[in-house]
Design a protein around this motif. Structure first.
Motif, PDB file in Angstrom:
ATOM      1  N   ILE A  44      77.216  45.815  58.994  1.00  0.00           N
ATOM      2  CA  ILE A  44      76.940  47.193  58.590  1.00  0.00           C
ATOM      3  C   ILE A  44      78.037  47.644  57.632  1.00  0.00           C
ATOM      4  O   ILE A  44      79.224  47.456  57.913  1.00  0.00           O
ATOM      5  N   HIS A  45      77.624  48.228  56.537  1.00  0.00           N
ATOM      6  CA  HIS A  45      78.570  48.669  55.515  1.00  0.00           C
ATOM      7  C   HIS A  45      78.178  50.075  55.068  1.00  0.00           C
ATOM      8  O   HIS A  45      77.018  50.314  54.720  1.00  0.00           O
ATOM      9  N   ALA A  46      79.125  50.998  55.097  1.00  0.00           N
ATOM     10  CA  ALA A  46      78.840  52.378  54.691  1.00  0.00           C
ATOM     11  C   ALA A  46      78.432  52.419  53.223  1.00  0.00           C
ATOM     12  O   ALA A  46      79.089  51.822  52.377  1.00  0.00           O
ATOM     13  N   ALA A  47      77.341  53.123  52.931  1.00  0.00           N
ATOM     14  CA  ALA A  47      76.880  53.257  51.551  1.00  0.00           C
ATOM     15  C   ALA A  47      77.164  54.655  51.022  1.00  0.00           C
ATOM     16  O   ALA A  47      77.447  54.848  49.856  1.00  0.00           O
ATOM     17  N   GLY A  48      77.078  55.622  51.885  1.00  0.00           N
ATOM     18  CA  GLY A  48      77.316  57.010  51.527  1.00  0.00           C
ATOM     19  C   GLY A  48      77.551  57.789  52.803  1.00  0.00           C
ATOM     20  O   GLY A  48      77.766  57.199  53.865  1.00  0.00           O
ATOM     21  N   THR A  49      77.459  59.097  52.722  1.00  0.00           N
ATOM     22  CA  THR A  49      77.684  59.891  53.933  1.00  0.00           C
ATOM     23  C   THR A  49      76.494  59.845  54.875  1.00  0.00           C
ATOM     24  O   THR A  49      76.660  60.010  56.085  1.00  0.00           O
ATOM     25  N   LYS A  50      75.313  59.583  54.341  1.00  0.00           N
ATOM     26  CA  LYS A  50      74.102  59.590  55.170  1.00  0.00           C
ATOM     27  C   LYS A  50      73.358  58.260  55.184  1.00  0.00           C
ATOM     28  O   LYS A  50      72.315  58.150  55.808  1.00  0.00           O
ATOM     29  N   THR A  51      73.885  57.256  54.473  1.00  0.00           N
ATOM     30  CA  THR A  51      73.198  55.969  54.394  1.00  0.00           C
ATOM     31  C   THR A  51      74.159  54.813  54.679  1.00  0.00           C
ATOM     32  O   THR A  51      75.368  54.937  54.523  1.00  0.00           O
ATOM     33  N   ILE A  52      73.565  53.702  55.069  1.00  0.00           N
ATOM     34  CA  ILE A  52      74.312  52.462  55.304  1.00  0.00           C
ATOM     35  C   ILE A  52      73.599  51.317  54.602  1.00  0.00           C
ATOM     36  O   ILE A  52      72.397  51.383  54.336  1.00  0.00           O
ATOM     37  N   LEU A  74      81.253  49.457  47.689  1.00  0.00           N
ATOM     38  CA  LEU A  74      80.744  48.421  46.786  1.00  0.00           C
ATOM     39  C   LEU A  74      81.195  48.667  45.354  1.00  0.00           C
ATOM     40  O   LEU A  74      81.457  47.724  44.613  1.00  0.00           O
ATOM     41  N   ARG A  75      81.318  49.928  44.967  1.00  0.00           N
ATOM     42  CA  ARG A  75      81.752  50.235  43.597  1.00  0.00           C
ATOM     43  C   ARG A  75      83.205  49.822  43.350  1.00  0.00           C
ATOM     44  O   ARG A  75      83.640  49.738  42.201  1.00  0.00           O
ATOM     45  N   ASP A  76      83.962  49.558  44.415  1.00  0.00           N
ATOM     46  CA  ASP A  76      85.366  49.171  44.281  1.00  0.00           C
ATOM     47  C   ASP A  76      85.584  47.662  44.309  1.00  0.00           C
ATOM     48  O   ASP A  76      86.734  47.204  44.264  1.00  0.00           O
ATOM     49  N   LEU A  77      84.508  46.894  44.369  1.00  0.00           N
ATOM     50  CA  LEU A  77      84.654  45.444  44.341  1.00  0.00           C
ATOM     51  C   LEU A  77      85.179  45.009  42.978  1.00  0.00           C
ATOM     52  O   LEU A  77      84.884  45.637  41.961  1.00  0.00           O
ATOM     53  N   THR A  78      85.945  43.932  42.961  1.00  0.00           N
ATOM     54  CA  THR A  78      86.391  43.377  41.678  1.00  0.00           C
ATOM     55  C   THR A  78      85.170  42.835  40.946  1.00  0.00           C
ATOM     56  O   THR A  78      84.123  42.579  41.572  1.00  0.00           O
ATOM     57  N   PRO A  79      85.260  42.620  39.635  1.00  0.00           N
ATOM     58  CA  PRO A  79      84.133  42.029  38.915  1.00  0.00           C
ATOM     59  C   PRO A  79      83.698  40.692  39.525  1.00  0.00           C
ATOM     60  O   PRO A  79      82.506  40.400  39.615  1.00  0.00           O
ATOM     61  N   GLU A  80      84.669  39.912  39.975  1.00  0.00           N
ATOM     62  CA  GLU A  80      84.348  38.613  40.581  1.00  0.00           C
ATOM     63  C   GLU A  80      83.625  38.780  41.917  1.00  0.00           C
ATOM     64  O   GLU A  80      82.636  38.082  42.195  1.00  0.00           O
ATOM     65  N   GLU A  81      84.104  39.699  42.748  1.00  0.00           N
ATOM     66  CA  GLU A  81      83.456  39.944  44.043  1.00  0.00           C
ATOM     67  C   GLU A  81      82.034  40.472  43.841  1.00  0.00           C
ATOM     68  O   GLU A  81      81.099  40.043  44.530  1.00  0.00           O
ATOM     69  N   ASP A  82      81.871  41.376  42.897  1.00  0.00           N
ATOM     70  CA  ASP A  82      80.559  41.930  42.583  1.00  0.00           C
ATOM     71  C   ASP A  82      79.610  40.826  42.118  1.00  0.00           C
ATOM     72  O   ASP A  82      78.451  40.778  42.528  1.00  0.00           O
TER      73      ASP A  82
END
Length: 118
Positions: A44-52, A74-82
């Motif tokens: 489980i990974h938080a996506a926003g305040t109301k979504t996962i 997810l927006r903070d992943l490195t280019p390689e991780e993304d």
């Protein structure tokens, strides 16, 4: 939940090794109960305040998601991780390459990152 059921079907039939499914926080218990019933590993990974985001699939794939994502957005992943995550999810590889180049502040016409191998 119909889309989640379809994603589970695709995983169980071998069409996908890893799935990312976004749903409201309030549906988490129902979704995880269904995944546990089928013995499917998930994260489980938080996506926003109301979504996962629920990542599920092959245990080795879910383990890699846990290592890559951790508690990061997810927006903070490195280019390689993304790039790795998108590739694991089966996204179009050419578009993943374009996305990687953009996230790396380069475009397809820029100087290459590395010289050709000899």
């Amino acid at each position: 939940m119909k889309v989640l059921i379809h994603h589970i079907y695709e995983f169980r039939k071998g069409l996908r090794s890893l799935v990312m499914h976004t749903l409201p926080v309030g549906k988490m218990a129902e979704a995880t109960a269904r995944l546990r019933r089928f013995g499917i590993d998930y994260h489980i990974h938080a996506a926003g305040t109301k979504t996962i985001n629920v990542f599920f699939g092959a245990p080795e794939c879910v383990t890699v998601v846990r290592l890559i994502c951790g508690e990061k957005k997810l927006r903070d992943l490195t280019p390689e991780e993304d790039f790795v995550l998108g590739s694991m999810l089966g996204y179009d590889i050419r578009k993943q390459c374009e996305r990687y180049l953009k996230k790396s502040a380069m475009d397809a016409t820029s100087k290459p990152l590395m010289q050709k191998c000899a």
